[in-house]
Design a protein around this motif. Sequence first.
Motif, short mmCIF file in Angstrom:
data_model
loop_
_atom_site.label_atom_id
_atom_site.label_comp_id
_atom_site.label_asym_id
_atom_site.label_seq_id
_atom_site.Cartn_x
_atom_site.Cartn_y
_atom_site.Cartn_z
N VAL A 1 -8.23 -6.23 -3.45
CA VAL A 1 -9.47 -5.64 -2.93
C VAL A 1 -9.15 -4.36 -2.16
N ALA A 2 -8.08 -4.41 -1.36
CA ALA A 2 -7.70 -3.22 -0.61
C ALA A 2 -7.26 -2.11 -1.54
N PHE B 1 -6.44 -10.74 -1.94
CA PHE B 1 -6.36 -10.03 -0.69
C PHE B 1 -5.97 -8.56 -0.87
N MET B 2 -4.85 -8.38 -1.56
CA MET B 2 -4.29 -7.03 -1.68
C MET B 2 -5.05 -6.23 -2.71
N PHE C 1 0.83 -1.22 0.00
CA PHE C 1 0.00 0.00 0.00
C PHE C 1 0.85 1.24 0.00
N MET D 1 -10.14 -0.52 -2.98
CA MET D 1 -10.86 0.32 -2.03
C MET D 1 -10.19 1.68 -1.91
N MET D 2 -8.86 1.69 -2.03
CA MET D 2 -8.14 2.94 -1.80
C MET D 2 -8.20 3.88 -2.97
#
Lengths: 256, 313
Positions: free
Chosen positions: A190-191, A187-188, A103, A194-195
């Motif tokens: 989706v995050a 996993f990553m 991230f 979202m960001m």
Amino acid sequence: MGFLRKYGCIIIFLSLWELLSRTGIINPIFFPPFTVVLATIYKMTLTGEMVIHVRLSLMRALVGFFLATLMGVPLGLMLGTWFKSFYKFTELPLEVLSQINPFLLFHILILFMGIGEAPKITIVFWTCLWPITFSTMNGASSVNKNLIKAGRAFGLGSFGLLTKIVLPAASPLIFAGLRLGLGYSMFMLVAAEMMGASSGLGFLTLNSQESFQLNKMYAAVVVIAFLGLLLDFIIYMIGRKYFLLANEGYVTVGEN
Amino acid sequence: MWLAKTIFVKYSVLVFLLLLWELSGVFNWVDQAFFPSLSTTVETIVSMWSKVHLFMHLMVSLCRVLVSLIISLILAIPFAFLFARVLPTFFSRIEALLRVFSIINPYCLFPLFVVFFGSGEIAKISVLTWVSMWPIFFSTLAGIKNVDPLLVKTAKSMDAGPITIFFKVVLPGALPSIFNGIRIGVEMSFFILIAAEMTGATAGLGWIVHSASALNQVTMVYGAGLLIVVLGVFLNRSLNFLRSGLFFWKEERDPIAGITGPLVGAKRISNTTLAIMAAVFVAVLSIGLYEIYRAEVMLNDPTVIPEYRVWTE
């Protein structure tokens, strides 16, 4: 019967969700019944909304994963075999690199790559790269020495040894890394969506949460969970068929 | 001489890379606005210490990880023992559901937790707990299953009761595996923490990165980023150190040499070191809780620190 014993709990969980929500014991506005969520998924599939998001998310996750495989497996093989002594030099830098949070990278990559598909695919790539590299290295370096000696005795060169002996023998561990990597990729992703994204399942979840369309949010959550399970199942089946999962004998696990 | 060689082998490539990073700034190989050099980044970290209360955010982030670790230990370990020792049939019935839960993406649970617990501190900590709980739970189960049955039988033949067997045989036998789960759990939750702070928080290192990037403060993104990486490596290292110190007797396969044996260089950890580490743990936890409270107060009081408001806008 065996199936029911094993997976009955999932059915019980879903029907409990349905029941509690229908009877109003848990607030149906916050927790719509499972059938309503399924109906929402069906509706969104018909309108094509879900298809777009699923396709984009899957594309990003899989492209990132394949790129990571293309780079991680050879890198791990090299570090585990030919450049074994070099590994001591790179151990710490690799540890530091693998600690770079995707991230964090996302915010920096945007500066260089803009906000298109490239940064998202890159962070999926970055996340998958490390489990794949490390477990390939682990597998390649722990191949049974006798197999290598036998290969040498039959006149295999170093490249032949790598492709004919080390690669198949290390495949169970390589595969374990691939499975872990594929799990991380969704996993990553989706995050990341979202960001900073305007499409994809992560975006759909966050956007419907913010606009208080909780049915849609649950639909997205269920689809994400389902896709994660499906990908894991597919790679597990592939592994069982082609990667000699059961055959651990090629890698020294016990004494040497 | 030997020491010098080990240090050279270990650090030379890293130092070379850092040097390259610094030189890229000196000779202007890349645009400084997008890729500030190492010295600029370190300078930024120093200036951030007073400007954006870096210490507070650092402690807030660490504290969230520690609190979630404690909660997931309390939840995971007793349940794992219960399922493995007392209710094995029941566990085999619900295992599939638990496996599905453990695969479910924590981010798509984040909205659910917000619905449950509000958008405050509890939602973030519950996401982290969710993430670190499953590795601890499953590795505790594996640890209990892999305890040598011969040891249990031996203890039984020496007339040990179930409680003695549990505390003297099963628990010590499972501990290395439990600790491995803790290591994975902490690493995962530190990973997730940064993302959770980016999506919905008002304090923490991830929040600094996010808001600095929103305000186009590129050097600050790099500064906070460097700090996160250093912290991650530090956490990783200290957990490894603790593992080799606590479980010096445990035989393990060396990934490179490919032989099974005791951990290389493993020595029993001294009580002083252990006490110091425990003290640091408690100190970080208590300072962190205070700083979380302080961050909350600062957020609600615009008159205290004007610069702080700039950052929340």
